[in-house]
Write an enzyme that holds these catalytic residues in place. Sequence first.
Site, PDB file in Angstrom:
ATOM      1  N   TYR A  47       0.823  -1.220   0.000  1.00  0.00           N
ATOM      2  CA  TYR A  47       0.000   0.000   0.000  1.00  0.00           C
ATOM      3  C   TYR A  47       0.856   1.269   0.000  1.00  0.00           C
ATOM      4  O   TYR A  47       0.317   2.370  -0.166  1.00  0.00           O
ATOM      5  CB  TYR A  47      -0.947   0.054   1.216  1.00  0.00           C
ATOM      6  CG  TYR A  47      -1.928  -1.092   1.341  1.00  0.00           C
ATOM      7  CD1 TYR A  47      -2.073  -2.028   0.326  1.00  0.00           C
ATOM      8  CD2 TYR A  47      -2.710  -1.240   2.479  1.00  0.00           C
ATOM      9  CE1 TYR A  47      -2.954  -3.079   0.450  1.00  0.00           C
ATOM     10  CE2 TYR A  47      -3.610  -2.296   2.606  1.00  0.00           C
ATOM     11  CZ  TYR A  47      -3.713  -3.220   1.582  1.00  0.00           C
ATOM     12  OH  TYR A  47      -4.597  -4.265   1.711  1.00  0.00           O
ATOM     13  N   HIS A 107       0.725 -11.688   1.989  1.00  0.00           N
ATOM     14  CA  HIS A 107      -0.349 -10.943   1.312  1.00  0.00           C
ATOM     15  C   HIS A 107      -1.089 -11.761   0.241  1.00  0.00           C
ATOM     16  O   HIS A 107      -2.301 -11.692   0.133  1.00  0.00           O
ATOM     17  CB  HIS A 107       0.263  -9.676   0.686  1.00  0.00           C
ATOM     18  CG  HIS A 107      -0.712  -8.580   0.439  1.00  0.00           C
ATOM     19  ND1 HIS A 107      -0.382  -7.254   0.564  1.00  0.00           N
ATOM     20  CD2 HIS A 107      -2.018  -8.595   0.064  1.00  0.00           C
ATOM     21  CE1 HIS A 107      -1.436  -6.510   0.288  1.00  0.00           C
ATOM     22  NE2 HIS A 107      -2.436  -7.296  -0.026  1.00  0.00           N
TER      23      HIS A 107
END
Length: 259
Positions: A47, A107
């Site tokens: 992010y 992730h």
Amino acid sequence: MDYLSTNRIKIPVIGFGTWDVRGEKGRKAIERSIENGYRLIDTASYYENEEIVGKAVRNSIEKGLVNREDLFITTKIWPNEFSDPETAIERSMSKLGLDYVDLYLVHWPQNSLDLRTRAYNGLEKALEEGITKYIGVSNYSIEQIEELADRSSTPPAVNQVHVSPFRYPRPLIEYCQDNEIVIEAYTPLEHGRQSDNRTLRQIAENHDKTPEQVMLRWSVQKGLVPLPKANRPEHQRLNLDIFDFVLGDDEMRMLDNLP
Ligand SMILES: NC(=O)c1ccc[n+]([C@@H]2O[C@H](COP(=O)([O-])OP(=O)(O)OC[C@H]3O[C@@H](n4cnc5c(N)ncnc54)[C@H](OP(=O)(O)O)[C@@H]3O)[C@@H](O)[C@H]2O)c1
């Protein structure tokens, strides 16, 4: 804030997502979310906002709004970091500027089984070293969770996956819940783009709530931990205001089977 507890983890029942929350505006939105009562903040190296998440957390502690031990900070290791998890973890921790995180996730199960196992084993080491309190995975299928069992000594405490009434992977959820793996529901609002659904709207009207509040309430009643993202203060507030009503069994069934 209420908590969900299993034999493996104690986790707030709802969290704050930070995908695409960036810059000074983003830092302020994260600080506001803590002021509004969120305790779980979800970030990831991918992010590119770990710095502002860390800063918002440190600022909130300095202002006396919250203690570190009352916050639950999550970050994640991205596939291009799998070959050297130690460096990736050091990098993320340095960006966050925190002594520890609460949850560290792999992730995506991309790359070879060997590489993603290496990443998970790196998280196990971080767990031993006290860099994180819990570890888990994200976007893993049942098969991928089972592959991990033979190659690691710590079962994942969490699997973070895309879940909403419009995307309901029931077998995966049942498998995880039977195995003490908490499902965190990402994109639980479908980006706010499904609120025109007639069934959803009708159920929202029954309770004098918004369609998005009903989606979050559905998640919580399923025993999932939804992670809504909201820059707007009004959205942040609405998304926490879901604990004063209960969806009936019929309503839950309708939401499970939305047309
Ligand atoms: N593990 C993974 O692979 C993965 C993948 C995707 C997402 N995630 C995590 O899950 C979090 C949430 O998912 P997401 O960001 O994809 O989508 P989401 O939470 O379903 O939707 C966010 C969007 O919905 C709007 N919104 C928020 N509350 C609302 C409300 N009450 N009424 C109407 N609209 C509302 C937000 O607007 P405003 O911002 O303008 O308020 C924003 O545009 C992410 O931020 C991230 O932390 C994880």
